[in-house]
Design a protein around this motif. Structure first.
Motif, mmCIF file in Angstrom:
data_model
loop_
_atom_site.group_PDB
_atom_site.id
_atom_site.type_symbol
_atom_site.label_atom_id
_atom_site.label_comp_id
_atom_site.label_asym_id
_atom_site.label_seq_id
_atom_site.Cartn_x
_atom_site.Cartn_y
_atom_site.Cartn_z
ATOM 1 N N VAL A 1 -51.473 66.378 80.714
ATOM 2 C CA VAL A 1 -52.238 65.639 81.710
ATOM 3 C C VAL A 1 -51.911 64.157 81.568
ATOM 4 N N LYS B 1 -61.732 70.204 79.231
ATOM 5 C CA LYS B 1 -62.416 69.971 80.505
ATOM 6 C C LYS B 1 -63.806 70.586 80.468
ATOM 7 N N ILE C 1 -62.286 65.770 82.850
ATOM 8 C CA ILE C 1 -61.192 66.087 81.921
ATOM 9 C C ILE C 1 -61.092 64.949 80.913
ATOM 10 N N VAL D 1 -57.338 72.428 78.160
ATOM 11 C CA VAL D 1 -56.411 72.291 79.296
ATOM 12 C C VAL D 1 -55.015 72.543 78.745
#
Length: 157
Positions: free
Chosen positions: A155, A106, A131, A151
């Motif tokens: 995700v 990110k 991101i 991250v």
């Protein structure tokens, strides 16, 4: 004098008796490293990004290519397996990743991001962050060197 070039930077006479050493053969050369492609699951599909110098390989995969996002999209496990086998036959080492953890970075929305975008497969944005799902481990390392943050959760893109 008849010379053979078998390896970049190494020139050897074909007739080794003239130079007092054994001539190189192809089996003496180190094996060429396989080109690696990482196919990563990004939510409901798998994606990868690679520039194919061999136009024939690209033509075989053209139906999977997303021209807007400059990546290949595989919608089913069957497509993923088919493409992986085709790439392996073409000399690629294929790495299939089911969990995006470790491939997502990110950047602040205020940061410049074009250098990350070219090596990413997907991106999402919110009020604070951009991101990115990166195409391989090398791209993640480069993004981290340039100031991106890893991250630590899975995700969905």
């Amino acid at each position: 004098m008849d010379r053979q070039i078998w390896q970049p930077g190494v020139v050897v006479d074909r007739y080794d008796r003239h130079i007092g050493a054994r001539a190189l053969s192809r089996r003496d050369l180190p094996a060429a490293s396989k080109r690696e492609i990482t196919i990563i699951r990004a939510g409901s599909y798998w994606a990868f990004k690679h520039f194919f110098e061999d136009k024939e390989t690209f033509r075989e995969l053209a139906s999977y290519y997303d021209r807007n996002e400059f990546r290949f999209i595989l919608k089913t496990p069957g497509e993923r397996n088919l493409v992986a086998k085709l790439l392996e036959r073409r000399g690629f080492a294929v790495k299939a990743i089911e969990d995006s953890r470790g491939y997502v970075v990110k950047l602040s929305r205020k940061s410049r991001y074009s250098w990350v975008l070219k090596n990413s497969l997907a991106r999402i944005e919110n009020d604070e962050w951009r991101i990115f799902l990166m195409k391989d481990e090398e791209s993640v390392k480069e993004a981290l060197k340039q100031g991106a943050k890893l991250v630590e959760v899975d995700v969905r893109f």
